[in-house]
Design an enzyme around this catalytic site. Structure first.
Site, PDB file in Angstrom:
ATOM      1  N   LYS A 144      44.567 -12.474 -23.797  1.00 46.35           N
ATOM      2  CA  LYS A 144      45.022 -11.071 -23.823  1.00 46.35           C
ATOM      3  C   LYS A 144      44.077 -10.227 -24.686  1.00 46.35           C
ATOM      4  O   LYS A 144      43.604  -9.177 -24.259  1.00 46.35           O
ATOM      5  CB  LYS A 144      46.452 -10.959 -24.394  1.00 46.35           C
ATOM      6  CG  LYS A 144      47.504 -11.737 -23.625  1.00 46.35           C
ATOM      7  CD  LYS A 144      48.895 -11.513 -24.212  1.00 46.35           C
ATOM      8  CE  LYS A 144      49.139 -12.085 -25.592  1.00 46.35           C
ATOM      9  NZ  LYS A 144      49.036 -13.555 -25.674  1.00 46.35           N
ATOM     10  N   ARG A 189      57.464  -8.225 -25.287  1.00 48.26           N
ATOM     11  CA  ARG A 189      57.640  -9.677 -25.117  1.00 48.26           C
ATOM     12  C   ARG A 189      59.051 -10.036 -24.723  1.00 48.26           C
ATOM     13  O   ARG A 189      59.348 -11.214 -24.486  1.00 48.26           O
ATOM     14  CB  ARG A 189      57.355 -10.398 -26.426  1.00 48.26           C
ATOM     15  CG  ARG A 189      55.905 -10.376 -26.727  1.00 48.26           C
ATOM     16  CD  ARG A 189      55.583 -11.354 -27.800  1.00 48.26           C
ATOM     17  NE  ARG A 189      54.329 -10.943 -28.345  1.00 48.26           N
ATOM     18  CZ  ARG A 189      53.341 -11.761 -28.627  1.00 48.26           C
ATOM     19  NH1 ARG A 189      53.479 -13.045 -28.463  1.00 48.26           N
ATOM     20  NH2 ARG A 189      52.223 -11.290 -29.112  1.00 48.26           N
ATOM     21  N   ARG A 232      55.079 -21.451 -30.174  1.00 45.64           N
ATOM     22  CA  ARG A 232      54.794 -20.118 -29.612  1.00 45.64           C
ATOM     23  C   ARG A 232      54.870 -20.161 -28.093  1.00 45.64           C
ATOM     24  O   ARG A 232      55.362 -19.237 -27.459  1.00 45.64           O
ATOM     25  CB  ARG A 232      53.399 -19.641 -30.051  1.00 45.64           C
ATOM     26  CG  ARG A 232      53.360 -19.133 -31.480  1.00 45.64           C
ATOM     27  CD  ARG A 232      51.970 -19.217 -32.100  1.00 45.64           C
ATOM     28  NE  ARG A 232      50.980 -18.377 -31.489  1.00 45.64           N
ATOM     29  CZ  ARG A 232      49.653 -18.571 -31.626  1.00 45.64           C
ATOM     30  NH1 ARG A 232      49.197 -19.570 -32.357  1.00 45.64           N
ATOM     31  NH2 ARG A 232      48.808 -17.760 -31.025  1.00 45.64           N
TER      32      ARG A 232
HETATM   33  P1  AP5 Z   1      42.609 -14.595 -27.127  1.00 50.56           P
HETATM   34  O1  AP5 Z   1      41.981 -13.514 -26.317  1.00 50.56           O
HETATM   35  O2  AP5 Z   1      42.623 -14.463 -28.599  1.00 50.56           O
HETATM   36  O3  AP5 Z   1      44.079 -14.903 -26.591  1.00 50.56           O
HETATM   37  P2  AP5 Z   1      45.444 -14.125 -26.806  1.00 50.56           P
HETATM   38  O4  AP5 Z   1      46.167 -14.168 -25.511  1.00 50.56           O
HETATM   39  O5  AP5 Z   1      45.202 -12.787 -27.415  1.00 50.56           O
HETATM   40  O6  AP5 Z   1      46.152 -15.108 -27.809  1.00 50.56           O
HETATM   41  P3  AP5 Z   1      47.013 -14.836 -29.115  1.00 50.56           P
HETATM   42  O7  AP5 Z   1      47.040 -16.117 -29.867  1.00 50.56           O
HETATM   43  O8  AP5 Z   1      46.530 -13.612 -29.843  1.00 50.56           O
HETATM   44  O9  AP5 Z   1      48.407 -14.541 -28.493  1.00 50.56           O
HETATM   45  P4  AP5 Z   1      49.779 -14.554 -29.187  1.00 50.56           P
HETATM   46  O10 AP5 Z   1      50.597 -13.831 -28.209  1.00 50.56           O
HETATM   47  O11 AP5 Z   1      50.255 -15.881 -29.592  1.00 50.56           O
HETATM   48  O12 AP5 Z   1      49.486 -13.802 -30.584  1.00 50.56           O
HETATM   49  P5  AP5 Z   1      49.762 -12.340 -31.117  1.00 50.56           P
HETATM   50  O13 AP5 Z   1      48.769 -12.038 -32.125  1.00 50.56           O
HETATM   51  O14 AP5 Z   1      49.944 -11.396 -29.996  1.00 50.56           O
HETATM   52  O15 AP5 Z   1      41.862 -15.962 -26.728  1.00 50.56           O
HETATM   53  C1  AP5 Z   1      42.201 -17.192 -27.381  1.00 50.56           C
HETATM   54  C2  AP5 Z   1      40.955 -18.096 -27.488  1.00 50.56           C
HETATM   55  O16 AP5 Z   1      40.566 -18.468 -26.156  1.00 50.56           O
HETATM   56  C3  AP5 Z   1      39.722 -17.427 -28.116  1.00 50.56           C
HETATM   57  O17 AP5 Z   1      39.037 -18.377 -28.866  1.00 50.56           O
HETATM   58  C4  AP5 Z   1      38.899 -16.966 -26.924  1.00 50.56           C
HETATM   59  O18 AP5 Z   1      37.525 -16.938 -27.220  1.00 50.56           O
HETATM   60  C5  AP5 Z   1      39.235 -18.031 -25.882  1.00 50.56           C
HETATM   61  N1  AP5 Z   1      39.255 -17.504 -24.510  1.00 50.56           N
HETATM   62  C6  AP5 Z   1      39.739 -16.310 -24.091  1.00 50.56           C
HETATM   63  N2  AP5 Z   1      39.622 -16.182 -22.752  1.00 50.56           N
HETATM   64  C7  AP5 Z   1      39.060 -17.353 -22.314  1.00 50.56           C
HETATM   65  C8  AP5 Z   1      38.695 -17.833 -21.022  1.00 50.56           C
HETATM   66  N3  AP5 Z   1      38.864 -17.104 -19.906  1.00 50.56           N
HETATM   67  N4  AP5 Z   1      38.154 -19.063 -20.942  1.00 50.56           N
HETATM   68  C9  AP5 Z   1      37.969 -19.824 -22.069  1.00 50.56           C
HETATM   69  N5  AP5 Z   1      38.280 -19.416 -23.325  1.00 50.56           N
HETATM   70  C10 AP5 Z   1      38.828 -18.194 -23.447  1.00 50.56           C
HETATM   71  O19 AP5 Z   1      51.186 -12.539 -31.816  1.00 50.56           O
HETATM   72  C11 AP5 Z   1      51.299 -13.358 -32.951  1.00 50.56           C
HETATM   73  C12 AP5 Z   1      52.730 -13.383 -33.460  1.00 50.56           C
HETATM   74  O20 AP5 Z   1      53.123 -12.046 -33.828  1.00 50.56           O
HETATM   75  C13 AP5 Z   1      53.800 -13.830 -32.466  1.00 50.56           C
HETATM   76  O21 AP5 Z   1      53.926 -15.227 -32.435  1.00 50.56           O
HETATM   77  C14 AP5 Z   1      55.055 -13.145 -33.042  1.00 50.56           C
HETATM   78  O22 AP5 Z   1      55.508 -13.836 -34.184  1.00 50.56           O
HETATM   79  C15 AP5 Z   1      54.489 -11.813 -33.526  1.00 50.56           C
HETATM   80  N6  AP5 Z   1      54.557 -10.782 -32.470  1.00 50.56           N
HETATM   81  C16 AP5 Z   1      53.506 -10.148 -31.880  1.00 50.56           C
HETATM   82  N7  AP5 Z   1      53.919  -9.279 -30.953  1.00 50.56           N
HETATM   83  C17 AP5 Z   1      55.269  -9.362 -30.936  1.00 50.56           C
HETATM   84  C18 AP5 Z   1      56.274  -8.726 -30.159  1.00 50.56           C
HETATM   85  N8  AP5 Z   1      55.966  -7.829 -29.209  1.00 50.56           N
HETATM   86  N9  AP5 Z   1      57.564  -9.080 -30.384  1.00 50.56           N
HETATM   87  C19 AP5 Z   1      57.900  -9.954 -31.350  1.00 50.56           C
HETATM   88  N10 AP5 Z   1      56.995 -10.609 -32.114  1.00 50.56           N
HETATM   89  C20 AP5 Z   1      55.691 -10.305 -31.907  1.00 50.56           C
HETATM   90 MG    MG Z   2      45.731 -11.846 -29.259  1.00 55.12          MG
END
Ligand code: AP5
Ligand code: MG
Length: 214
Positions: free
Chosen positions: A13, A88, A171
């Site tokens: 994402k 979410r 997660r």
């Molecule tokens: P990356 O692009 O970082 O993936 P991502 O989908 O952004 O993953 P996140 O870990 O950020 O998602 P998340 O939803 O768990 O975390 P968030 O911060 O939103 O890519 C990941 C890796 O893969 C990188 O190393 C990249 O280089 C690699 N990659 C990317 N694309 C690739 C491809 N095509 N092929 C190969 N490799 C690739 O949320 C964190 C926490 O915050 C949640 O757990 C929750 O506690 C809280 N939170 C956030 N939003 C909310 C909400 N709306 N409601 C309630 N709690 C929330």
């Molecule tokens: Mg992210």
């Protein structure tokens, strides 16, 4: 252009959001990044959010809905924005629709990236993030030129607190509990598209661009 990015942890994402926001010149609004910044700042929001995030659980709806309502009313969002990791839950989605309707705007595209759990664990345990500019790396698939240092700004690379195997699995479970209802909420109408995220970053980016050009 107003976009939503859905998908499990590690789906890409943030990676795709950055590409789209650079291209369309819109702000990337990641609730995860906003909450991590609040933790870093030691603000009351950060103190409240930390226990949920470290456990891989969702921060309560009313907290993130408040964050988003405030953020999308800022001037830089008047020409559009991309929501990365929000909504979410259906409760969050309904709150977003209501607040957009109040301002007579709507979402132009919902990008839902799906990747199987097996690939996500290695993507996330290998992820490194620049503490200064938030650029993302992966120790195997996209390593920095110099170990632990950002190619672009020289900032130190860090491992997110929630990028350990046990929390990643939690997660993913939390994501799976909400995913069907959330995609159901958006899948009617032509603005929603599910993408196979198990392809290269460039390939996925081209597919998303083609969808948004329609
Ligand atoms: P990356 O692009 O970082 O993936 P991502 O989908 O952004 O993953 P996140 O870990 O950020 O998602 P998340 O939803 O768990 O975390 P968030 O911060 O939103 O890519 C990941 C890796 O893969 C990188 O190393 C990249 O280089 C690699 N990659 C990317 N694309 C690739 C491809 N095509 N092929 C190969 N490799 C690739 O949320 C964190 C926490 O915050 C949640 O757990 C929750 O506690 C809280 N939170 C956030 N939003 C909310 C909400 N709306 N409601 C309630 N709690 C929330
Ligand atoms: Mg992210």
């Amino acid at each position: 252009m107003r976009l939503i990015m859905l998908g499990p942890p590690g789906a890409g994402k943030g990676t795709q959001a950055k590409i789209l926001c650079d291209k369309h010149k819109i702000p990337q609004i990641s609730t995860g990044d906003i909450l991590r910044q609040a933790i870093k700042d030691g603000s009351p929001l950060g103190v409240r959010a930390k226990k949920y995030m470290d456990a891989g659980e969702l921060v309560p709806d009313e907290v993130v809905i408040g964050i988003i309502n405030e953020r999308i009313s800022e001037p830089d969002c008047s020409g559009g924005f991309l929501l990365d990791g929000f909504p979410r839950t259906v409760t969050q989605a309904v709150a977003l629709s209501d607040s957009l309707a109040e301002n007579r705007c709507e979402i132009d595209g919902v990008v839902d990236i799906s990747v199987p759990q097996e690939s996500l664990v290695s993507r996330l345990t290998g992820r490194r993030v620049c503490e200064k500019c938030a650029k993302m790396y992966h120790v195997q698939t996209s390593p920095p030129k110099s170990d632990g240092e950002c190619d672009d700004c020289g900032g130190t690379l860090y491992i997110r607190n929630d990028d350990n195997e046990a929390t990643i699995i939690k997660r993913f479970e939390v994501y799976s509990q909400q995913a069907k209802a959330l995609s159901g909420f958006y899948s009617e109408g032509g603005k929603y598209r599910k993408f196979d995220g198990a392809v290269s970053i460039d390939e996925l980016s081209s597919q998303i661009s083609r969808f948004l050009a329609h």
